[in-house]
Write a protein that holds these residues in place. Structure first.
Motif, mmCIF file in Angstrom:
data_model
loop_
_atom_site.group_PDB
_atom_site.id
_atom_site.type_symbol
_atom_site.label_atom_id
_atom_site.label_comp_id
_atom_site.label_asym_id
_atom_site.label_seq_id
_atom_site.Cartn_x
_atom_site.Cartn_y
_atom_site.Cartn_z
ATOM 1 N N GLU A 130 0.748 -1.224 -0.005
ATOM 2 C CA GLU A 130 0.018 -0.173 -0.058
ATOM 3 C C GLU A 130 0.756 1.170 0.118
ATOM 4 O O GLU A 130 0.188 2.286 -0.202
ATOM 5 N N ASN A 131 2.409 1.098 0.289
ATOM 6 C CA ASN A 131 3.130 2.203 0.242
ATOM 7 C C ASN A 131 3.598 2.474 -1.163
ATOM 8 O O ASN A 131 4.510 3.330 -1.310
ATOM 9 N N GLY A 132 3.377 1.540 -1.913
ATOM 10 C CA GLY A 132 4.189 1.456 -3.202
ATOM 11 C C GLY A 132 5.318 0.745 -3.532
ATOM 12 O O GLY A 132 6.237 1.043 -4.315
ATOM 13 N N ASP A 133 5.753 0.296 -2.191
ATOM 14 C CA ASP A 133 7.114 -0.431 -2.213
ATOM 15 C C ASP A 133 6.886 -1.778 -2.775
ATOM 16 O O ASP A 133 5.754 -2.414 -2.690
ATOM 17 N N ILE A 134 7.600 -2.269 -3.393
ATOM 18 C CA ILE A 134 7.636 -3.525 -4.257
ATOM 19 C C ILE A 134 8.783 -4.798 -3.576
ATOM 20 O O ILE A 134 9.842 -4.532 -3.490
ATOM 21 N N TRP A 135 7.965 -5.594 -3.272
ATOM 22 C CA TRP A 135 8.663 -6.805 -2.590
ATOM 23 C C TRP A 135 8.885 -7.733 -3.447
ATOM 24 O O TRP A 135 7.972 -8.136 -4.272
ATOM 25 N N VAL A 136 10.296 -8.288 -3.688
ATOM 26 C CA VAL A 136 10.541 -9.072 -4.929
ATOM 27 C C VAL A 136 11.624 -10.337 -4.479
ATOM 28 O O VAL A 136 12.590 -9.670 -3.695
ATOM 29 N N THR A 137 11.490 -11.261 -5.180
ATOM 30 C CA THR A 137 12.444 -12.436 -4.825
ATOM 31 C C THR A 137 13.765 -11.841 -5.509
ATOM 32 O O THR A 137 14.023 -11.039 -6.263
ATOM 33 N N PRO A 138 15.001 -12.500 -4.672
ATOM 34 C CA PRO A 138 16.047 -11.802 -5.332
ATOM 35 C C PRO A 138 16.906 -12.767 -6.447
ATOM 36 O O PRO A 138 16.420 -13.797 -6.992
ATOM 37 N N VAL A 169 12.166 -3.040 -2.979
ATOM 38 C CA VAL A 169 12.527 -1.865 -3.536
ATOM 39 C C VAL A 169 11.627 -0.742 -3.302
ATOM 40 O O VAL A 169 10.333 -0.766 -3.675
ATOM 41 N N LYS A 170 12.131 0.414 -2.574
ATOM 42 C CA LYS A 170 11.239 1.545 -2.229
ATOM 43 C C LYS A 170 10.465 2.216 -3.172
ATOM 44 O O LYS A 170 11.263 2.399 -4.383
ATOM 45 N N ALA A 171 9.508 3.079 -3.018
ATOM 46 C CA ALA A 171 9.033 3.770 -4.143
ATOM 47 C C ALA A 171 9.874 4.776 -4.639
ATOM 48 O O ALA A 171 9.881 5.090 -6.061
ATOM 49 N N ASP A 172 10.883 5.049 -3.993
ATOM 50 C CA ASP A 172 12.095 6.121 -4.357
ATOM 51 C C ASP A 172 13.175 5.435 -4.881
ATOM 52 O O ASP A 172 13.919 6.062 -5.551
ATOM 53 N N GLY A 173 13.196 4.032 -5.174
ATOM 54 C CA GLY A 173 14.156 3.420 -6.229
ATOM 55 C C GLY A 173 15.125 2.969 -5.116
ATOM 56 O O GLY A 173 15.980 2.043 -5.501
ATOM 57 N N SER A 174 15.144 3.171 -3.928
ATOM 58 C CA SER A 174 16.367 2.541 -3.339
ATOM 59 C C SER A 174 16.005 1.255 -2.695
ATOM 60 O O SER A 174 14.858 0.785 -2.801
ATOM 61 N N VAL A 175 16.986 0.252 -2.522
ATOM 62 C CA VAL A 175 16.768 -1.342 -2.364
ATOM 63 C C VAL A 175 17.276 -1.518 -0.971
ATOM 64 O O VAL A 175 18.434 -1.049 -0.489
#
Ligand SMILES: [Zn+2]
Length: 431
Positions: free
Chosen positions: A41-49, A65-71
């Protein structure tokens, strides 16, 4: 009991680990080849490595991977992350994505075709429309662009040319059902094509299937005596076992058990089968359903079978891939393959798609102690038996026979056990 995929209360990391283990254990991805993500809901994307064993993934391996692009995380995100990001950007309604190279969908992708989900009753509804994206370099922005273009058209899944598939869902449970069902459709079409010519359902037939039969009336009060609760557990265990064995999909499958007289317990409609819980099972007593629950659409059929056949105490309806080769074509399912198969199943009749769940269904008269299974065209196999484990065994035997019949097609024609040998089996094993 299975771990349940609760998309509302499980952390995205734990959802991803659970779904990835199901996909890997069902043979739908290689160790290196799949990736799963959730957009929260924050726009953060959780993804497999990237480059981590999919067979032993843990929650701490999942990257954010945060909405601002930081990992955030101890690995690099999946190399396919760019197209996950492109899909989320193109389709705000999509919150979960699965990408993999499952064998049957890859088969379609390398002959550059898209499977038609109208091969089975519920799949058009579950899969939605499926797009097709041209080949582009894996991990490239260009691949993200061609895939996102397909999702913008309203498709819920895409066949990726010479690569695999990617599906989206409103959450990860929705995406998993779509992914599993789409690969299943591809298998049913492929296996059906080895024994005959697959036939598809029309839009009207599918609409009639979804509209059929109002649910039974609700009972006012319900109690759960120990012998009732014991059966709930038995049903849940068999449903989970069938899912793990590849005999049942999230999106289809019903199990019921006679309880007392003609009262019985049955699985609900619209609950993913992998995630079936004790409280989901519906009690049917005196022709009424447990309040607040929706039993399977096939409940009337179960009720009539229990009334007519006192020797039947359990019923399973499901879609195993090799049996569906016979249910989606005109090919007859001849179980005179090996003694075990004929002794257990004898003649397996096939009934047309349509009113097969109604109280008038021809299935009610076709099943018996000597003919425990019936194929329903473009829908399922129905298996009956005394104890639930026996019914499950009949189902496994039927699927094994169907698999042998499909696999023998390229090397020769099946030579059945002849009628004299059948008579000999009848005398020796069937009273
Ligand atoms: Zn890939």
């Amino acid at each position: 009991m299975n771990e349940v995929l609760n998309t509302r209360l499980l952390h995205p990391r734990d959802q991803i680990v659970l779904v990835m283990s199901r996909i890997y254990n069902r043979g739908l991805t290689s160790t290196s080849g799949g990736n799963v993500s959730i957009c929260d809901e924050n726009g953060d994307i959780w993804v497999t490595p990237s480059a981590v064993d999919k067979g032993s993934l843990t929650a701490s391996d999942i990257i954010c991977v945060k909405a601002d692009g930081s990992v955030v995380g101890r690995h690099k995100p999946s190399s396919e992350f760019p197209f996950h990001k492109a899909i989320y950007a193109a389709r705000p309604d999509i919150k979960g994505i699965i990408h993999a190279h499952p064998p049957a969908l890859v088969t379609f992708s390398i002959v550059r075709q898209t499977p038609d989900p109208a091969i089975i009753s519920q799949a058009k509804h579950v899969c939605g429309s499926i797009g097709y994206a041209k080949y582009r370099l894996p991990g490239s922005t260009a691949l993200g662009t061609v895939i996102a273009e397909e999702f913008v058209k309203g498709h819920h899944g895409v066949i990726m040319e010479n690569h695999g598939t990617v599906v989206g869902g409103t959450d990860l449970s929705d995406a998993f059902q779509r992914f599993e069902t789409l690969e299943f459709c591809a298998r049913a079409i492929l296996f059906g094509s080895m024994v005959g010519k697959p036939s598809y359902l029309t839009g009207d037939e599918i609409a009639a299937f979804h509209a059929q039969l109002a649910p039974l009336p609700e009972m006012n009060e319900v109690s759960y005596p120990p012998d009732e609760r014991e059966k709930r557990m038995e049903i849940c265990k068999i449903v989970h076992r069938a899912c793990r064995q590849g005999l049942m999909l999230s999106s289809y499958g019903t199990v019921s058990m006679r309880w007392r007289d003609n009262d019985f317990l049955i699985t609900p409609t619209n609950v993913p089968r992998w995630d079936m819980k004790l409280e989901d099972i519906v009690q049917i007593k005196d022709g009424k359903r447990e309040p607040g629950k929706l039993p399977s659409r096939s409940t009337y059929l179960h009720q009539e079978i229990y009334k007519k056949h006192p020797e039947i105490n359990s019923i399973i309806l499901t879609q195993p891939p090799y049996l569906m080769a016979f249910a989606t074509t005109k090919a007859s399912f001849d179980v005179r393959t090996i003694p075990e198969s004929w002794i257990f199943l004898q003649d397996v009749h096939k009934v047309p798609f349509g009113q097969h769940f109604s109280t008038e269904s021809t299935v009610i008269d076709l099943v018996s102690k000597s003919n425990p299974a019936v194929l329903i065209q473009n829908d399922c196999i129905l298996v009956t038996g005394n104890q639930l484990l026996q019914t499950f065994d009949f189902l496994e035997v039927a699927e094994f026979s169907a698999k042998s019949l499909v696999m023998c097609a390229p090397i020769g024609k099946m030579v059945p056990i002849d009628s004299e040998q059948v008579e000999e089996l009848r005398l020796a094993f069937i009273k």
